[in-house]
Design a protein around this motif. Structure first.
Motif, PDB file in Angstrom:
ATOM      1  N   GLN A  27     -19.195 -16.407  -4.362  1.00 38.56           N
ATOM      2  CA  GLN A  27     -17.774 -16.156  -4.598  1.00 38.56           C
ATOM      3  C   GLN A  27     -17.135 -17.268  -5.430  1.00 38.56           C
ATOM      4  N   SER A  28     -17.459 -18.518  -5.120  1.00 39.08           N
ATOM      5  CA  SER A  28     -16.804 -19.653  -5.777  1.00 39.08           C
ATOM      6  C   SER A  28     -17.368 -19.935  -7.162  1.00 39.08           C
ATOM      7  N   VAL A  72     -19.171 -27.163  -5.340  1.00 42.49           N
ATOM      8  CA  VAL A  72     -19.851 -26.197  -4.468  1.00 42.49           C
ATOM      9  C   VAL A  72     -21.337 -26.130  -4.807  1.00 42.49           C
ATOM     10  N   GLN A 100     -13.934 -25.729   1.954  1.00 44.33           N
ATOM     11  CA  GLN A 100     -14.201 -24.321   1.658  1.00 44.33           C
ATOM     12  C   GLN A 100     -12.875 -23.627   1.344  1.00 44.33           C
ATOM     13  N   LEU A 133     -20.442 -18.070  -0.048  1.00 45.23           N
ATOM     14  CA  LEU A 133     -19.490 -19.052  -0.558  1.00 45.23           C
ATOM     15  C   LEU A 133     -19.859 -19.452  -1.987  1.00 45.23           C
ATOM     16  N   TYR A 134     -21.144 -19.672  -2.236  1.00 43.16           N
ATOM     17  CA  TYR A 134     -21.602 -20.016  -3.588  1.00 43.16           C
ATOM     18  C   TYR A 134     -21.342 -18.871  -4.558  1.00 43.16           C
ATOM     19  N   ASP A 158     -10.698 -20.227  -0.004  1.00 43.55           N
ATOM     20  CA  ASP A 158     -10.811 -18.785  -0.153  1.00 43.55           C
ATOM     21  C   ASP A 158     -10.478 -18.401  -1.593  1.00 43.55           C
ATOM     22  N   SER A 218     -18.601  -8.766   1.108  1.00 46.11           N
ATOM     23  CA  SER A 218     -19.375  -9.997   1.294  1.00 46.11           C
ATOM     24  C   SER A 218     -20.753  -9.735   1.899  1.00 46.11           C
TER      25      SER A 218
END
Length: 524
Positions: free
Chosen positions: A303-304, A474, A453, A300-301, A455, A313
């Motif tokens: 990607q964001s 984030v 969160q 998540l980190y 996408d 992923s």
């Protein structure tokens, strides 16, 4: 008298395991791969599944049903193996898993898929426990570290390759093959174990502890639902969560009380009299807490904040999982050659503390190289802990309790993962929403009101100011989550310091069960 693979577990003159043992170990690795790979593959296929079957509101239950059934059945499978024989219970779990896989592939609506995933989960609980317990029967503890290190490597490979395999299967064959792919692999494992593994059959005079099974199942189910629903489906202080907490506590207290009176308890409480076993249970819980929290928030980190693609992923975690793979293999080899193991829980826990603290320092300017190095430190720590905890736990109990020792250790790790995702997730979400409200005002609150969160598609649609605010949010959220993980890992270090290095036993098979005895020089 029939020869057994257990009796063949002693090394041959050239230092290699007999061919029959190697065949069984290969089959066990396939079974482990099935149990680990399934959720990773399904996660990638879920958008396609929802697109065809509908039922978006029930999406989370596809994973939750599997997790619940796995967690609740784990201790039961371990006890059944101890009571009635390891081979029969393991083969049964493979068959149940394959039936669940076939039915899931044929599901026509989301309700059917959820039910069939629960069947799959029942089998998966037996796969995980069966693999570890059979290794405990076949391989002497002194030799076991190497093979359990291989199992940790299989787990790492499944976590890396799962999303890639899932995406490839879904894109080329359709989502149903994400389940059907289990069938040929499972059939190979089933045939190999059935043909080559020959362990003595058992028959316990006592019946199954049904009240204990029921109480434990209710308690575990309540815990998993609290950690799954808390802060998402329901507020942590809501009546539903409070009811589940009360039900879970009451069931587990009743379970402990009943285990002191049952003729054949599901989890014999005497195994916790061993200091090492209790400490390994604590460390296993913390490893689960940290590992699954890390695998959730690191992608998540990246990607964001770092702009990485979500397509691959699994590869985002390669530095951590690669380090874990290598270290688990090395730890197993060193344990086998020296017979010493205390250094690994201590060093592993220390590396976890340091690695998680380093991850907590990441911000919007952290490079991928830097974050990769930090992840590698965490991976080194987990590699030192993953299978050593199982090895020491098995070495701390009598052979007759091998199954419940394996299942209890696995259960604590599973519960740890549930708590890790829930607690770290709650902290992350709270922090993201606070920072978004602070930096982007009403727009920030609106952006994250449904979920903290986002996408990649949702993130791309945000105005630049909101997107930058979300990246800062984030970073702040992962800082809090990983800092908490680092603090929790200190408890693992404290537990590891008190581990007593009991010499690893030199013989593999259980003496009272082995028709053909191992050489006298290897007697326990």
């Amino acid at each position: 008298m029939t020869d057994t693979v257990a009796a063949e577990a002693a090394r041959t003159d050239d230092g290699k395991q007999p061919r029959s043992v190697r065949v069984v170990l290969l089959a066990l690795m396939i079974a482990m791969m099935l149990a680990m790979l399934d959720n990773m593959i399904i996660g990638t296929a879920m958008p396609t599944i929802v697109g065809e079957l509908g039922g978006l509101e029930h999406l989370s239950w596809v994973v939750t049903a599997y997790t619940l059934a796995t967690a609740a059945s784990t201790p039961v499978w371990g006890k059944l193996g101890d009571m009635y024989g390891r081979k029969g219970s393991f083969l049964t779990s493979i068959v149940i898993f394959l039936v669940g896989s076939a039915l899931s592939g044929m599901a026509q609506n989301m309700g059917e898929l959820i039910g069939f995933r629960a069947v799959q989960g029942l089998g998966a609980g037996g796969l995980m426990v069966g693999v570890m317990a059979i290794i405990g029967d076949l391989i002497p503890p002194r030799e076991r570290g190497k093979y359990q290190g291989m199992m940790a490597a299989v787990m790492a490979l499944a976590m890396i390759g799962g999303p890639l395999v899932g995406g490839t299967i879904t894109d080329n064959w359709g989502w149903r093959w994400a389940f059907y792919i289990n069938l040929p692999l499972g059939a190979i494992a089933l045939a190999a174990v059935g043909a080559v593994l020959h362990l003595p059959k058992k028959r316990s005079e006592a019946g199954i502890d049904y009240p204990g099974v029921a109480l434990l199942t209710v308690g575990i189910t309540a815990i998993v639902l609290v950690t799954t629903w808390g802060g998402t489906e329901y507020a942590w202080t809501s009546a539903r969560i409070m009811e589940l907490i009360g039900l879970g506590v009451a069931s587990l207290v009743g379970f402990v009380f009943w285990q002191t009176r049952a003729a054949e308890p599901v989890v014999p409480l005497h195994i916790f009299r061993s200091r090492n076993f209790t400490l390994m249970s604590v460390i296993g819980f913390i490893v689960g807490f940290v590992m699954f929290g890390a695998t959730l928030f690191l992608p998540l980190y990246q990607q964001s904040v770092q702009g990485a693609s979500a397509t691959n992923s699994g590869l985002l975690l390669l530095p951590m999982l690669g380090a874990m793979l290598v270290t688990s293999m090395v730890a197993g080899r060193v344990t086998t050659s020296t017979g010493r193991y205390k250094v690994f829980p201590v060093v592993g826990s220390a590396l976890l503390v340091v690695g998680l603290f380093l991850l907590s320092t990441m911000d919007t300017g952290t490079s991928r190289l830097t974050s990769g190095v930090y992840m590698a430190v965490v991976g080194l720590g987990m590699g030192c802990l993953m299978q050593i905890t199982m090895l020491v736990a098995q070495n701390s109990v009598e052979p007759r309790d091998m199954g419940v020792a394996s299942s209890s250790t696995t259960l604590f790790r599973t519960l740890g993962s549930s708590f890790g995702v829930a607690v770290m997730g709650a902290l992350f979400n709270h922090r993201v929403q606070d920072v978004m409200a602070e930096k982007a005002g009403a727009l920030g609150s609106k952006v994250t009101e449904q979920s903290a969160q986002l996408d990649a598609a949702s993130l791309a649609k945000l105005p630049e100011a909101a997107r930058e605010a979300y990246q800062h949010a984030v970073s702040s959220g992962t800082h809090g989550a990983f800092l908490l993980g680092s603090v929790i890992a200190v408890l693992s270090l404290a537990a590891a310091v008190f581990v007593k290095e009991v010499p690893l036993k030199g013989a593999g098979p259980q003496r009272e069960e082995t028709p053909t005895a191992a050489p006298a020089s290897e007697a326990v």
